[in-house]
Write a protein that holds these residues in place. Structure first.
Motif, PDB file in Angstrom:
ATOM      1  N   CYS A  74      12.963  -9.954  -4.123  1.00  0.00           N
ATOM      2  CA  CYS A  74      14.080 -10.912  -4.193  1.00  0.00           C
ATOM      3  C   CYS A  74      14.955 -10.712  -5.422  1.00  0.00           C
TER       4      CYS A  74
ATOM      5  N   CYS B  51       8.578 -15.521  -4.559  1.00  0.00           N
ATOM      6  CA  CYS B  51       8.357 -14.971  -3.222  1.00  0.00           C
ATOM      7  C   CYS B  51       7.055 -14.167  -3.101  1.00  0.00           C
TER       8      CYS B  51
ATOM      9  N   GLY C 134       6.501 -11.385  -4.395  1.00  0.00           N
ATOM     10  CA  GLY C 134       6.829  -9.943  -4.427  1.00  0.00           C
ATOM     11  C   GLY C 134       6.245  -9.216  -5.633  1.00  0.00           C
TER      12      GLY C 134
ATOM     13  N   CYS D 290      11.573  -8.527  -9.596  1.00  0.00           N
ATOM     14  CA  CYS D 290      10.882  -8.588  -8.305  1.00  0.00           C
ATOM     15  C   CYS D 290      11.495  -7.589  -7.331  1.00  0.00           C
TER      16      CYS D 290
ATOM     17  N   CYS E 141       5.794 -12.159  -8.405  1.00  0.00           N
ATOM     18  CA  CYS E 141       6.962 -13.040  -8.376  1.00  0.00           C
ATOM     19  C   CYS E 141       6.531 -14.435  -7.908  1.00  0.00           C
TER      20      CYS E 141
HETATM   21 ZN    ZN Z   1      10.578 -12.336  -5.581  1.00  0.00          ZN
END
Ligand code: ZN
Ligand code: ADP
Length: 212
Positions: free
Chosen positions: A131, A149, A151, A128, A146
């Motif tokens: 994060c 998060c 991402g 990711c 992700c």
């Molecule tokens: Zn993430």
């Protein structure tokens, strides 16, 4: 308790270190992450080592040790070392550093994994961008983003087949000798790293004698 995670690139050190951090409050120090941070930030050091790393070679002991010492200078206990030491010289520096602070390496966990599995894991790894979460395209619950998060997932520049193969060779030459270096110590443990992250974590927790 200070722990070193040893094992091939892609043996799951980063994943297990993250679990130890989340569930037991250890500090997770990954020299790979520290190096990637330098590269992303475009520092002088990052520029110097970028090509080296993407081709699967090691950073110099000196540069790596400097990054490591800087990362742990405010804490010298309950650390999980992931990807450090990677050479005998680094292991000696770490022993000396911890000794100066009245601490030591208490446990060394070798995540043992087969080579064919390693190459499969490395070339299908996704990270990711936000994060740092680690995923694998072949895992049954893999999503394109992700799940922690939201991402974007990226491929590490050193996870190409060519670079991954080279990293295995570098490991055998530079890092494998560390197994004998630590094998005599009381805290040495070997864990089967072939299962799912949770299965391996169960083994790690047992090997370390941590409370469930
Ligand atoms: Zn993430
Ligand atoms: P992996 O364990 O999957 O190879 P890492 O994230 O631990 O990945 O490391 C990525 C790269 O960063 C390594 O291939 C190496 O080039 C560099 N690196 C990480 N740790 C060290 C170290 N202790 N000494 C020298 N180079 C390192």
């Amino acid at each position: 308790m200070n722990i070193i995670l040893l094992g091939f690139p892609g043996s799951g050190k980063g994943t297990q270190a993250e679990l130890l951090k989340q569930r037991y409050g250890f500090m997770h120090v990954s020299t790979g992450d520290l190096i990637r941070h330098e590269i992303a930030a475009g520092t002088l050091l990052g520029k110097k080592i970028e090509l080296l790393i993407s081709q699967g070679n090691l950073a110099s002991d000196e540069d790596t040790v400097n990054l490591l010492v800087n990362a742990i200078k405010h804490r010298d206990n309950d650390i999980v070392f992931d990807g450090f030491p990677r050479t005998t010289a680094q292991a000696e520096v770490l022993d000396r550093y911890l000794k100066q602070h009245g601490k030591k390496v208490d446990e060394v966990v070798l995540l043992s994994t087969r080579e064919d599995l390693i190459l499969k894991r490395l070339t299908s790894r996704r990270v990711c961008a936000s994060c740092g979460g680690i995923y694998n395209t072949y895992s049954p619950d893999y999503k394109e983003i992700c799940v922690k998060c939201g991402g974007r997932l990226t491929i590490r520049p050193d996870d190409t087949l060519e670079s991954a193969k080279h990293r295995l060779e570098v490991f055998k030459k530079e890092t494998q000798p560390l197994i004998s270096y630590y094998q005599q110590s009381a805290g040495f443990k070997k864990v089967d790293g072939g299962g799912s992250p949770e299965e391996v974590f169960g083994e790690v927790v047992k090997a370390l004698g941590l409370k469930k």
